[in-house]
Scaffold this active site. Structure first.
Site, mmCIF file in Angstrom:
data_model
loop_
_atom_site.group_PDB
_atom_site.id
_atom_site.type_symbol
_atom_site.label_atom_id
_atom_site.label_comp_id
_atom_site.label_asym_id
_atom_site.label_seq_id
_atom_site.Cartn_x
_atom_site.Cartn_y
_atom_site.Cartn_z
ATOM 1 N N ASP A 19 0.857 -1.144 0.167
ATOM 2 C CA ASP A 19 0.033 0.055 0.158
ATOM 3 C C ASP A 19 0.937 1.232 0.072
ATOM 4 O O ASP A 19 2.167 1.268 0.403
ATOM 5 C CB ASP A 19 -1.037 -0.027 1.184
ATOM 6 C CG ASP A 19 -1.742 1.160 1.236
ATOM 7 O OD1 ASP A 19 -2.334 1.681 0.245
ATOM 8 O OD2 ASP A 19 -1.871 1.699 2.446
ATOM 9 N N ASP A 21 -0.055 5.201 1.188
ATOM 10 C CA ASP A 21 -0.529 6.057 1.980
ATOM 11 C C ASP A 21 -0.529 5.422 3.411
ATOM 12 O O ASP A 21 -1.258 4.397 3.697
ATOM 13 C CB ASP A 21 -1.759 7.039 1.810
ATOM 14 C CG ASP A 21 -1.586 7.676 0.563
ATOM 15 O OD1 ASP A 21 -1.383 8.827 0.850
ATOM 16 O OD2 ASP A 21 -1.727 7.252 -0.502
ATOM 17 N N ASP A 182 -1.480 -0.532 5.820
ATOM 18 C CA ASP A 182 -2.077 0.224 7.021
ATOM 19 C C ASP A 182 -3.577 -0.078 7.407
ATOM 20 O O ASP A 182 -4.222 0.332 8.325
ATOM 21 C CB ASP A 182 -1.624 1.558 7.334
ATOM 22 C CG ASP A 182 -2.393 2.329 6.343
ATOM 23 O OD1 ASP A 182 -2.590 1.810 5.270
ATOM 24 O OD2 ASP A 182 -2.939 3.271 6.909
#
Length: 229
Positions: A19, A21, A182
């Site tokens: 991922d 961000d 996240d």
């Protein structure tokens, strides 16, 4: 300390899907600024950094929809999304930085202990042009074989299409694939594609991430490095 919910050997992984961000980069402040600039432009009150950060992860349209709060007409949502993207494209690298140790982690992750090169890719729900420009601006693009954004496929995470496409293109079997992110979207996308999942708790949504129960949890980029080196 690294937490395993399901035991496996990360060093055996041949495909690593990251991922963006909250995983590779800390883009929190630039996203917060552009969201609040958009809200002020459309006569809505600004939101706290914590609230906006919790809204990140499902692409810009959903971020703007959540920030507007009150039911918005399709026209308002479209205009606000366009305004947000225009502002964010200007300010996407004002404060955004790679998390400390990310470059070193990616360098270590590129090669297995036996010398075999791993396939590293980025799979984000952010539009592809923004993903590429941020990676280029931060000097991270060179670490990845491929980069995909939220408009690269007909669906976004948590749908597994992007993960399955990476498996097919890399020629790696699911049992040797790992997604690192996240948010629960990353966990569900990986799980639905049959690969291993790694959550990073230093990102934007550590509480909902824990509830998704990824196969392992890492709390820093140095812990990620130890998984792959």
């Amino acid at each position: 300390m690294i937490e395993f919910n399901r035991r496996f050997d990360p060093k055996q992984m041949r495909l690593l899907i990251f991922d963006l961000d909250g995983t590779l980069i800390d883009s929190r402040q630039d996203l917060i600024n552009s969201v609040n600039t958009t809200l002020r432009h459309f006569g809505r009150p600004a939101l706290s950094p914590e609230v906006i950060a919790a809204y990140v992860g499902d692409g810009p349209s959903m971020l703007v929809r959540r920030a507007l709060d009150k039911p918005a007409s399709p026209r308002l949502l479209g205009e606000a999304s366009e305004f947000f993207l225009a502002d964010y494209r200007i300010h996407q690298l004002d404060h955004t930085q790679a998390f400390p140790g990310v470059a070193e982690m990616l360098a270590a992750a590129r090669t297995q202990q036996n010398g075999t090169e791993r396939h590293l890719t980025v799979l984000s729900n952010k539009p592809l042009d923004l993903v590429v420009s941020i990676l280029d601006g931060l000097g991270l693009r060179e670490y990845f074989h491929s980069v995909y954004g939220g408009n690269s496929f007909r669906t976004q995470k948590p749908d597994p299409l992007g993960v399955k496409t990476n498996l097919k293109e890399s020629g790696v079997a699911p049992e040797f694939g790992l997604i690192i992110g996240d948010s629960r979207n990353d966990v569900f996308a990986g799980r639905n594609a049959g690969i291993w999942t790694c959550g990073v708790t230093y990102g934007f949504a550590p509480l909902t991430l824990r509830r998704a129960k990824p196969d392992l949890l890492a709390h820093s980029t140095s812990e990620l490095t130890s998984l792959f080196a």
